[in-house]
Design an enzyme around this catalytic site. Sequence first.
Site, short mmCIF file in Angstrom:
data_model
loop_
_atom_site.label_atom_id
_atom_site.label_comp_id
_atom_site.label_asym_id
_atom_site.label_seq_id
_atom_site.Cartn_x
_atom_site.Cartn_y
_atom_site.Cartn_z
N GLY A 48 0.78 -1.24 0.00
CA GLY A 48 0.00 0.00 0.00
C GLY A 48 0.80 1.28 0.00
O GLY A 48 0.39 2.28 -0.59
N ASP A 103 0.40 3.47 4.36
CA ASP A 103 -0.62 4.14 3.54
C ASP A 103 -1.80 4.63 4.39
O ASP A 103 -2.26 5.75 4.24
CB ASP A 103 -1.12 3.22 2.41
CG ASP A 103 -1.56 1.84 2.91
OD1 ASP A 103 -1.34 1.52 4.10
OD2 ASP A 103 -2.12 1.07 2.11
N ASP A 106 -6.11 2.43 10.25
CA ASP A 106 -7.56 2.32 10.43
C ASP A 106 -7.82 1.92 11.89
O ASP A 106 -7.92 2.78 12.76
CB ASP A 106 -8.04 1.26 9.43
CG ASP A 106 -9.54 1.11 9.38
OD1 ASP A 106 -10.23 1.99 9.89
OD2 ASP A 106 -10.03 0.11 8.83
N THR A 107 -7.87 0.62 12.20
CA THR A 107 -8.05 0.22 13.60
C THR A 107 -6.75 0.35 14.39
O THR A 107 -6.76 0.45 15.61
CB THR A 107 -8.48 -1.26 13.69
OG1 THR A 107 -7.46 -2.07 13.09
CG2 THR A 107 -9.80 -1.50 12.98
N GLY A 108 -5.65 0.30 13.69
CA GLY A 108 -4.34 0.39 14.35
C GLY A 108 -3.70 -0.97 14.63
O GLY A 108 -2.56 -1.05 15.07
N THR A 110 -2.61 -3.32 12.57
CA THR A 110 -1.44 -3.60 11.73
C THR A 110 -0.22 -2.87 12.28
O THR A 110 0.85 -3.46 12.46
CB THR A 110 -1.70 -3.15 10.26
OG1 THR A 110 -2.90 -3.78 9.82
CG2 THR A 110 -0.56 -3.53 9.35
N LYS A 134 -7.74 7.18 10.01
CA LYS A 134 -9.17 7.24 10.33
C LYS A 134 -9.30 7.25 11.84
O LYS A 134 -9.48 6.18 12.46
CB LYS A 134 -9.88 6.00 9.77
CG LYS A 134 -9.86 5.87 8.25
CD LYS A 134 -10.63 4.62 7.85
CE LYS A 134 -10.51 4.32 6.39
NZ LYS A 134 -11.04 2.99 6.05
N ASP A 162 -5.79 -0.23 -2.55
CA ASP A 162 -6.51 -1.08 -3.50
C ASP A 162 -7.91 -1.45 -3.03
O ASP A 162 -8.22 -1.38 -1.85
CB ASP A 162 -5.75 -2.40 -3.69
CG ASP A 162 -5.85 -3.29 -2.44
OD1 ASP A 162 -5.49 -2.80 -1.35
OD2 ASP A 162 -6.32 -4.44 -2.55
P1 5GP Z 1 -5.69 -1.49 10.48
O1 5GP Z 1 -4.85 -2.66 10.88
O2 5GP Z 1 -5.16 -0.15 10.96
O3 5GP Z 1 -7.14 -1.68 10.79
O4 5GP Z 1 -5.71 -1.46 8.91
C1 5GP Z 1 -4.63 -1.17 8.16
C2 5GP Z 1 -4.74 -1.82 6.80
O5 5GP Z 1 -6.10 -2.05 6.40
C3 5GP Z 1 -4.16 -0.88 5.79
O6 5GP Z 1 -2.76 -1.07 5.66
C4 5GP Z 1 -4.94 -1.27 4.56
O7 5GP Z 1 -4.35 -2.39 3.95
C5 5GP Z 1 -6.31 -1.68 5.06
N1 5GP Z 1 -7.29 -0.57 5.01
C6 5GP Z 1 -7.87 0.06 6.05
N2 5GP Z 1 -8.72 1.00 5.61
C7 5GP Z 1 -8.66 0.97 4.26
C8 5GP Z 1 -9.30 1.72 3.22
O8 5GP Z 1 -10.12 2.63 3.42
N3 5GP Z 1 -8.97 1.39 1.94
C9 5GP Z 1 -8.09 0.41 1.63
N4 5GP Z 1 -7.84 0.19 0.35
N5 5GP Z 1 -7.46 -0.33 2.59
C10 5GP Z 1 -7.75 -0.04 3.88
#
Ligand code: 5GP
Length: 180
Positions: A48, A103, A106-108, A110, A134, A162
């Site tokens: 990403g 990139d 979102d939830t954090g 990752t 977010k 993507d």
């Molecule tokens: P987290 O672990 O913070 O919830 O999510 C991180 C990963 O979720 C990002 O690296 C990405 O791959 C995916 N992701 C979260 N939100 C989006 C979004 O709005 N669009 C896309 N394409 N991927 C997202």
Amino acid sequence: MKRISIKEYEFELLISEDKIRERVIELANQIDQDYANKRPILMLTLKGAIIFAADLMREITIPTQIETIIAKSYGYKMTTEGNVELIENPIDLEGKDIIIIEDIVDTGYTMSSLLNRLKEFKPSSIEICTLLFKPKNLVVPIKVKYVGFEIDPLFVVGYGLDYAELGRNYKDIYIRVDKN
Ligand code: 5GP
């Protein structure tokens, strides 16, 4: 309003190429200042962050080392701490200053998995630089030092992001809308 469609979904323009470019330059200037006498490692999360990182690193003027890590979360909205897979290259991180280039946070989950893993290598510091954030979706309390844009908790594509592996190539960032 600029629109694209990928598979069954429609997306409309959220952040234009020009706005992204302006913000990327600001972030690079900030990193230049904060790391003026350091030699940070830019740790890119694949896939990403490829496009964001490529633009950001060329605006940074201090010497930096570039490394990559694959951070795979299995399915948007299904991310839990247990299903983030990290695939890393063996490199020496001890005593180094790391800036993770991401990139989107979102939830954090990752980022939190990645931070925990990188801490095991005893770096001197670790910060996160994400293009998109977010804040309303954040469930893991992580500190994100550099944020390009805060956005609402909706699904976005383009500029590296993507939908089902499609759409990373767009120069702008698009948000999913209902078809009508
Ligand atoms: P987290 O672990 O913070 O919830 O999510 C991180 C990963 O979720 C990002 O690296 C990405 O791959 C995916 N992701 C979260 N939100 C989006 C979004 O709005 N669009 C896309 N394409 N991927 C997202």
